[in-house]
Design a protein around this motif. Structure first.
Motif, PDB file in Angstrom:
ATOM      1  N   ILE A 176       0.967  -1.345   0.020  1.00  0.00           N
ATOM      2  CA  ILE A 176      -0.030   0.586  -0.672  1.00  0.00           C
ATOM      3  C   ILE A 176       1.201   1.015   0.022  1.00  0.00           C
ATOM      4  N   ALA A 177       1.844   1.542   0.705  1.00  0.00           N
ATOM      5  CA  ALA A 177       2.827   2.272   0.792  1.00  0.00           C
ATOM      6  C   ALA A 177       3.426   2.838  -0.173  1.00  0.00           C
ATOM      7  N   MET A 178       3.917   1.818  -1.069  1.00  0.00           N
ATOM      8  CA  MET A 178       4.306   1.798  -2.424  1.00  0.00           C
ATOM      9  C   MET A 178       3.525   1.987  -3.319  1.00  0.00           C
ATOM     10  N   LEU A 179       2.115   1.629  -3.356  1.00  0.00           N
ATOM     11  CA  LEU A 179       1.289   2.009  -4.723  1.00  0.00           C
ATOM     12  C   LEU A 179       1.142   3.543  -4.846  1.00  0.00           C
ATOM     13  N   LEU A 180       0.571   4.478  -2.461  1.00  0.00           N
ATOM     14  CA  LEU A 180       0.677   5.939  -2.101  1.00  0.00           C
ATOM     15  C   LEU A 180       2.361   6.652  -3.557  1.00  0.00           C
ATOM     16  N   CYS A 181       3.055   6.344  -2.808  1.00  0.00           N
ATOM     17  CA  CYS A 181       4.386   6.418  -3.404  1.00  0.00           C
ATOM     18  C   CYS A 181       4.749   7.097  -4.708  1.00  0.00           C
ATOM     19  N   TYR A 182       4.221   5.694  -5.318  1.00  0.00           N
ATOM     20  CA  TYR A 182       4.165   5.768  -6.677  1.00  0.00           C
ATOM     21  C   TYR A 182       3.443   6.614  -7.349  1.00  0.00           C
ATOM     22  N   HIS A 183       1.844   7.042  -6.636  1.00  0.00           N
ATOM     23  CA  HIS A 183       0.132   7.568  -7.575  1.00  0.00           C
ATOM     24  C   HIS A 183       1.263   9.127  -6.640  1.00  0.00           C
ATOM     25  N   GLU A 184       1.793   9.600  -5.860  1.00  0.00           N
ATOM     26  CA  GLU A 184       2.212  11.081  -5.755  1.00  0.00           C
ATOM     27  C   GLU A 184       4.086  10.600  -6.905  1.00  0.00           C
ATOM     28  N   ARG A 185       4.177  10.356  -7.250  1.00  0.00           N
ATOM     29  CA  ARG A 185       5.262  10.482  -8.290  1.00  0.00           C
ATOM     30  C   ARG A 185       4.392  10.644  -9.529  1.00  0.00           C
ATOM     31  N   ALA A 186       3.993   9.980  -9.480  1.00  0.00           N
ATOM     32  CA  ALA A 186       3.020   9.910 -11.039  1.00  0.00           C
ATOM     33  C   ALA A 186       2.252  11.436 -11.307  1.00  0.00           C
ATOM     34  N   ASP A 187       2.379  12.172 -10.299  1.00  0.00           N
ATOM     35  CA  ASP A 187       1.194  13.222 -10.383  1.00  0.00           C
ATOM     36  C   ASP A 187       1.828  14.432 -10.592  1.00  0.00           C
TER      37      ASP A 187
END
Length: 64
Positions: A52-63
């Motif tokens: 979950i942490a990895m998915l959230l961090c990926y989502h933040e970087r994609a923005d």
């Protein structure tokens, strides 16, 4: 008779190996079984939390 004893020994060895692979040991006490289950569950939650942490961090970087 000797062949029959050998096949019984092989069957017993196969069953023992299968139990060890599955992680099921009938000789464990109740406390040991509970401890083992708690450790497995804790590991599963750790993996889930990391995913979950990895998915959230990926989502933040994609923005960006």
């Amino acid at each position: 008779m000797a062949v029959n004893e050998i096949s019984k020994t092989r069957i017993h060895q196969n069953n023992t190996t299968r139990q060890q692979q599955e992680g099921c040991d009938p000789c464990k006490s109740f406390g040991q079984k509970c401890s083992h289950l708690v450790k497995k569950q804790r590991a599963k939650f750790y993996i889930l939390r990391r995913c979950i942490a990895m998915l959230l961090c990926y989502h933040e970087r994609a923005d960006h």
